[in-house]
Design a protein around this motif. Structure first.
Motif, PDB file in Angstrom:
ATOM      1  N   LEU A  79       3.014  -5.317  -5.516  1.00  0.00           N
ATOM      2  CA  LEU A  79       1.798  -4.682  -5.011  1.00  0.00           C
ATOM      3  C   LEU A  79       1.621  -4.944  -3.530  1.00  0.00           C
ATOM      4  CD1 LEU A  79      -0.544  -7.059  -4.512  1.00  0.00           C
ATOM      5  CD2 LEU A  79      -0.575  -7.019  -6.978  1.00  0.00           C
ATOM      6  N   THR A  80       0.703  -4.204  -2.956  1.00  0.00           N
ATOM      7  CA  THR A  80       0.273  -4.379  -1.575  1.00  0.00           C
ATOM      8  C   THR A  80      -1.247  -4.455  -1.602  1.00  0.00           C
ATOM      9  OG1 THR A  80       2.116  -3.022  -0.833  1.00  0.00           O
ATOM     10  CG2 THR A  80       0.343  -3.372   0.731  1.00  0.00           C
ATOM     11  N   ALA A  81      -1.820  -5.439  -0.902  1.00  0.00           N
ATOM     12  CA  ALA A  81      -3.275  -5.595  -0.835  1.00  0.00           C
ATOM     13  C   ALA A  81      -3.704  -5.487   0.619  1.00  0.00           C
ATOM     14  CB  ALA A  81      -3.689  -6.940  -1.415  1.00  0.00           C
ATOM     15  N   VAL A  82      -4.744  -4.716   0.871  1.00  0.00           N
ATOM     16  CA  VAL A  82      -5.178  -4.438   2.244  1.00  0.00           C
ATOM     17  C   VAL A  82      -6.653  -4.814   2.415  1.00  0.00           C
ATOM     18  CG1 VAL A  82      -5.491  -2.634   3.991  1.00  0.00           C
ATOM     19  CG2 VAL A  82      -3.530  -2.542   2.441  1.00  0.00           C
ATOM     20  N   ILE A  83      -6.931  -5.518   3.538  1.00  0.00           N
ATOM     21  CA  ILE A  83      -8.309  -5.813   3.940  1.00  0.00           C
ATOM     22  C   ILE A  83      -8.487  -5.222   5.336  1.00  0.00           C
ATOM     23  CG2 ILE A  83     -10.054  -7.584   4.137  1.00  0.00           C
ATOM     24  CD1 ILE A  83      -7.987  -9.613   3.319  1.00  0.00           C
ATOM     25  N   GLN A  84      -9.621  -4.583   5.560  1.00  0.00           N
ATOM     26  CA  GLN A  84      -9.920  -4.073   6.893  1.00  0.00           C
ATOM     27  C   GLN A  84     -11.101  -4.843   7.463  1.00  0.00           C
ATOM     28  OE1 GLN A  84     -10.496   0.142   6.475  1.00  0.00           O
ATOM     29  NE2 GLN A  84      -8.316   0.529   6.713  1.00  0.00           N
ATOM     30  N   ASN A  85     -10.993  -5.218   8.737  1.00  0.00           N
ATOM     31  CA  ASN A  85     -12.063  -5.944   9.407  1.00  0.00           C
ATOM     32  C   ASN A  85     -13.339  -5.119   9.370  1.00  0.00           C
ATOM     33  OD1 ASN A  85     -13.149  -8.110  10.805  1.00  0.00           O
ATOM     34  ND2 ASN A  85     -12.719  -7.204  12.794  1.00  0.00           N
ATOM     35  N   GLY A  86     -14.451  -5.776   9.069  1.00  0.00           N
ATOM     36  CA  GLY A  86     -15.738  -5.087   9.041  1.00  0.00           C
ATOM     37  C   GLY A  86     -16.099  -4.556   7.662  1.00  0.00           C
ATOM     38  N   THR A  87     -15.200  -4.665   6.695  1.00  0.00           N
ATOM     39  CA  THR A  87     -15.519  -4.234   5.336  1.00  0.00           C
ATOM     40  C   THR A  87     -15.488  -5.439   4.408  1.00  0.00           C
ATOM     41  OG1 THR A  87     -13.236  -3.815   4.640  1.00  0.00           O
ATOM     42  CG2 THR A  87     -14.390  -2.020   5.766  1.00  0.00           C
ATOM     43  N   ARG A  88     -16.041  -5.268   3.254  1.00  0.00           N
ATOM     44  CA  ARG A  88     -16.026  -6.325   2.243  1.00  0.00           C
ATOM     45  C   ARG A  88     -15.199  -5.896   1.041  1.00  0.00           C
ATOM     46  NH1 ARG A  88     -21.144  -9.963   2.660  1.00  0.00           N
ATOM     47  NH2 ARG A  88     -21.581  -9.645   4.841  1.00  0.00           N
ATOM     48  N   ASN A  89     -14.127  -5.164   1.310  1.00  0.00           N
ATOM     49  CA  ASN A  89     -13.278  -4.653   0.242  1.00  0.00           C
ATOM     50  C   ASN A  89     -11.848  -5.143   0.397  1.00  0.00           C
ATOM     51  OD1 ASN A  89     -15.360  -3.083  -0.826  1.00  0.00           O
ATOM     52  ND2 ASN A  89     -14.871  -1.370   0.506  1.00  0.00           N
ATOM     53  N   LEU A  90     -11.276  -5.550  -0.719  1.00  0.00           N
ATOM     54  CA  LEU A  90      -9.856  -5.857  -0.827  1.00  0.00           C
ATOM     55  C   LEU A  90      -9.298  -4.764  -1.730  1.00  0.00           C
ATOM     56  CD1 LEU A  90      -7.372  -7.775  -0.609  1.00  0.00           C
ATOM     57  CD2 LEU A  90      -8.241  -8.892  -2.664  1.00  0.00           C
ATOM     58  N   THR A  91      -8.393  -3.935  -1.204  1.00  0.00           N
ATOM     59  CA  THR A  91      -7.842  -2.826  -1.977  1.00  0.00           C
ATOM     60  C   THR A  91      -6.390  -3.112  -2.310  1.00  0.00           C
ATOM     61  OG1 THR A  91      -9.327  -1.317  -0.821  1.00  0.00           O
ATOM     62  CG2 THR A  91      -7.522  -0.334  -2.048  1.00  0.00           C
ATOM     63  N   LEU A  92      -6.058  -3.033  -3.592  1.00  0.00           N
ATOM     64  CA  LEU A  92      -4.694  -3.274  -4.063  1.00  0.00           C
ATOM     65  C   LEU A  92      -4.051  -1.951  -4.446  1.00  0.00           C
ATOM     66  CD1 LEU A  92      -6.598  -5.784  -5.266  1.00  0.00           C
ATOM     67  CD2 LEU A  92      -4.305  -6.567  -5.719  1.00  0.00           C
ATOM     68  N   PHE A  93      -2.792  -1.796  -4.053  1.00  0.00           N
ATOM     69  CA  PHE A  93      -2.029  -0.593  -4.367  1.00  0.00           C
ATOM     70  C   PHE A  93      -0.804  -0.990  -5.176  1.00  0.00           C
ATOM     71  CE2 PHE A  93      -4.232   0.102  -0.379  1.00  0.00           C
ATOM     72  CZ  PHE A  93      -4.855   1.322  -0.606  1.00  0.00           C
ATOM     73  N   THR A  94      -0.601  -0.339  -6.321  1.00  0.00           N
ATOM     74  CA  THR A  94       0.574  -0.581  -7.147  1.00  0.00           C
ATOM     75  C   THR A  94       0.876   0.658  -7.975  1.00  0.00           C
ATOM     76  OG1 THR A  94       1.583  -2.014  -8.804  1.00  0.00           O
ATOM     77  CG2 THR A  94      -0.760  -1.672  -9.015  1.00  0.00           C
ATOM     78  N   ASN A  95       2.120   1.073  -7.959  1.00  0.00           N
ATOM     79  CA  ASN A  95       2.588   2.220  -8.760  1.00  0.00           C
ATOM     80  C   ASN A  95       1.734   3.472  -8.580  1.00  0.00           C
ATOM     81  OD1 ASN A  95       4.647   0.642  -9.833  1.00  0.00           O
ATOM     82  ND2 ASN A  95       3.416   0.014 -11.570  1.00  0.00           N
TER      83      ASN A  95
END
Length: 135
Positions: A79-95
């Motif tokens: 998987l790949t997990a992405v955090i963007q500065n200024g947000t409170r979200n951790l988004t995971l990408f898989t398949n």
């Protein structure tokens, strides 16, 4: 099957064809359900890994200035997990699917940051701004 004057052979053929279609339909339904369960399982494993990342981020943030957390991500699931500065979200990408997990901190020194499976990370709280180092 013997053909007679009343068309009984045709009725038998239609009945056998109907039974065959019902059996084939049931088999297709079972295969479809199995594939759906596999995809749900993979997404669940990714969510568990995402919760592990979110817990490490929240722990470092709540620990205060100078608090450090080390985290290792297993190579499975991929998987790949992405955090963007200024947000409170951790988004995971898989398949081709994604899951979003809420986190407490929103200030990251690195701007947008990406976590990858099979890597080690150090999360450092520097006056409530998190720095993430891949080591």
């Amino acid at each position: 099957m013997k053909l007679d004057n009343k068309g009984m052979a045709t009725a038998e053929l239609l009945f056998v064809t109907l039974i065959a279609l019902v059996v084939i339909g049931a088999m297709l339904s079972l295969v479809s359900n199995e594939l759906s369960q596999e995809q749900t399982g993979t997404l669940g494993e990714a969510r568990i890994t995402g919760e592990k990342i979110a817990q490490a981020l929240n722990t470092a943030y709540n620990g205060g200035n100078g608090y450090t957390v080390d985290i290792h991500l297993d190579s499975d699931p991929n998987l790949t997990a992405v955090i963007q500065n200024g947000t409170r979200n951790l988004t995971l990408f898989t398949n081709g699917k994604n899951v979003t997990i809420q986190i407490i901190p929103q200030d990251f020194n690195n701007g947008t940051y990406t976590f990858y499976s099979g890597s080690n990370y150090r999360i450092i709280n520097n006056n409530n701004t998190l720095t993430i180092i891949n080591w």
